[in-house]
Design an enzyme around this catalytic site. Structure first.
Site, short mmCIF file in Angstrom:
data_model
loop_
_atom_site.label_atom_id
_atom_site.label_comp_id
_atom_site.label_asym_id
_atom_site.label_seq_id
_atom_site.Cartn_x
_atom_site.Cartn_y
_atom_site.Cartn_z
N LYS A 123 14.48 -9.61 6.27
CA LYS A 123 13.62 -10.45 6.77
C LYS A 123 12.82 -11.47 5.87
O LYS A 123 13.01 -11.70 4.77
CB LYS A 123 13.05 -10.03 7.99
CG LYS A 123 13.77 -9.22 8.83
CD LYS A 123 13.11 -8.56 10.10
CE LYS A 123 13.80 -7.59 11.02
NZ LYS A 123 13.53 -7.48 12.19
N GLY A 160 11.99 -3.38 15.64
CA GLY A 160 10.53 -3.25 15.05
C GLY A 160 9.51 -2.80 16.09
O GLY A 160 8.40 -2.87 15.93
N GLU A 181 16.25 -12.53 16.50
CA GLU A 181 14.77 -13.22 15.97
C GLU A 181 15.09 -14.94 16.00
O GLU A 181 14.40 -15.94 16.26
CB GLU A 181 14.19 -12.62 14.82
CG GLU A 181 13.64 -11.34 15.16
CD GLU A 181 13.45 -10.37 13.82
OE1 GLU A 181 13.66 -11.02 12.64
OE2 GLU A 181 13.07 -9.36 14.12
N SER A 226 15.02 -0.17 15.08
CA SER A 226 14.11 1.09 14.76
C SER A 226 14.98 2.40 14.16
O SER A 226 14.36 3.43 14.33
CB SER A 226 13.12 1.57 15.97
OG SER A 226 12.24 0.38 15.99
N GLU A 275 22.12 -4.59 18.41
CA GLU A 275 20.76 -4.38 18.43
C GLU A 275 19.99 -4.74 19.78
O GLU A 275 19.56 -5.96 20.06
CB GLU A 275 20.25 -5.38 17.35
CG GLU A 275 20.89 -5.21 15.87
CD GLU A 275 19.96 -5.78 14.70
OE1 GLU A 275 19.70 -4.86 13.95
OE2 GLU A 275 19.50 -6.83 14.90
N HIS A 332 21.23 -13.16 14.62
CA HIS A 332 20.08 -12.16 14.95
C HIS A 332 19.07 -12.65 16.17
O HIS A 332 18.81 -13.75 16.47
CB HIS A 332 19.08 -11.92 13.66
CG HIS A 332 18.09 -10.87 13.68
ND1 HIS A 332 17.09 -10.76 14.15
CD2 HIS A 332 18.30 -9.62 13.09
CE1 HIS A 332 16.59 -9.58 14.06
NE2 HIS A 332 17.28 -8.75 13.31
N ASN A 344 18.02 -5.39 6.47
CA ASN A 344 17.63 -6.99 6.63
C ASN A 344 16.35 -7.15 6.32
O ASN A 344 15.21 -6.41 6.89
CB ASN A 344 17.86 -7.23 8.24
CG ASN A 344 17.31 -8.35 8.65
OD1 ASN A 344 16.94 -9.24 7.77
ND2 ASN A 344 17.22 -8.91 9.79
C1 PEP Z 1 16.55 -5.92 12.53
O1 PEP Z 1 15.56 -6.64 12.58
O2 PEP Z 1 17.75 -6.23 12.50
C2 PEP Z 1 16.14 -4.36 12.91
C3 PEP Z 1 16.99 -3.48 13.25
O3 PEP Z 1 14.92 -4.12 12.70
P1 PEP Z 1 14.04 -2.75 12.46
O4 PEP Z 1 15.05 -1.87 11.76
O5 PEP Z 1 12.96 -3.04 11.92
O6 PEP Z 1 13.89 -2.19 14.00
#
Ligand code: PEP
Length: 251
Positions: free
Chosen positions: A11, A173, A98, A213, A167, A96, A9
């Site tokens: 972003k 993040g 976000e 992460s 998630e 997601h 992803n």
């Molecule tokens: C995400 O936003 O889908 C995600 C898993 O981000 P990160 O790997 O940076 O934590």
């Protein structure tokens, strides 16, 4: 049987030129050393039409990070599922955290997006997960169960095109990864909910990805769990070497 999938992803990162470069680099490294799982890169809208022709479809799928909740028309700035599909993309990330948090995507909006994505032949990568406060209160199971309502309204045939991504928002993040035990516990719970709503065979066929992460150093122990079928990767998908390191966890 379900597929193992590593999906990136991107972003809101990468200019068009940088995105094309990254896609080409990934295509090269994965063509030279074939992955043991499905690989998908989900890119900003503007990249899609340029990225799909530079990757080998047999090795790398492409997806969007969102699509509109309307089919077409006077919705300035929006991009429809049909438009995403017309670029050659096969996937779309929906729900997601976000987008739920910053763009106020409600269950009703997500229901529409999921339906339109499926109607246009896209496979939704549908994200669910609790925030830190909910986990601290022990409410993670009820939160995830409620979020699944958007896809549990689908019939069995439609649901067969859904990829789920657990998630935990507190891990996205932040550098704070769920432990393999926490991931397995939640993934097994999610699979039990799919079995309850549909049946065991459908649950066994559903890919459930972990996101939060995930990096080359922790991917192997996360993916080793029986109910963790790969990952949705944010930050670590922005460098070909890191993304490949995670993909290689399946080797
Ligand atoms: C995400 O936003 O889908 C995600 C898993 O981000 P990160 O790997 O940076 O934590």
């Amino acid at each position: 049987m379900r597929k193992n999938i590593v999906a990136g992803n991107w972003k809101m990162n990468k200019t068009l030129q940088e995105g094309i470069e990254l896609a080409k680099e990934l295509n090269e490294v994965l063509s030279a050393d074939k992955p043991n799982c499905d690989v998908v890169i989900c890119t900003p809208f503007i990249h899609l039409a340029c990225v799909t022709p530079v990757v080998n479809k047999e090795i790398i799928g492409v997806g969007a990070e969102n699509c509109a909740d309307k089919a077409s028309g006077a919705y300035t700035g929006e991009v429809s599922a049909a438009m995403v599909a017309s670029t050659g993309a096969q996937y779309v990330i929906l729900g997601h955290s976000e987008r739920r948090a910053y763009y106020h995507e409600t269950v009703e909006i997500l229901d529409e997006k999921v339906k339109l994505a499926l109607a246009n032949g896209l496979k939704p990568i549908f994200c669910i997960g609790e925030v830190l406060e909910e986990r601290e209160q022990g409410k993670q199971n009820e939160v995830v169960k409620a979020q699944l309502a958007s896809v549990f309204s689908l019939n069995e045939g439609e649901f067969g095109n859904i990829v789920l991504a657990y998630e935990p928002v507190w891990a996205i993040g932040t550098g704070k990864t769920a432990t393999p035990e926490q991931a397995q516990e939640m993934h097994a719970y999610i699979r039990s909910l799919v079995a309850e709503r549909y049946c065991k065979a459908v649950a066994d066929n559903t890919s459930i990805l972990y996101g939060g992460s995930c990096k080359p150093s922790n991917a192997k122990e996360l993916f080793a769990n029986p109910d963790v079928d790969g990952g949705l990767i944010g930050g670590a998908s922005l460098k070909a070497a890191d993304f490949k390191g995670i993909i290689d966890a399946f080797k």
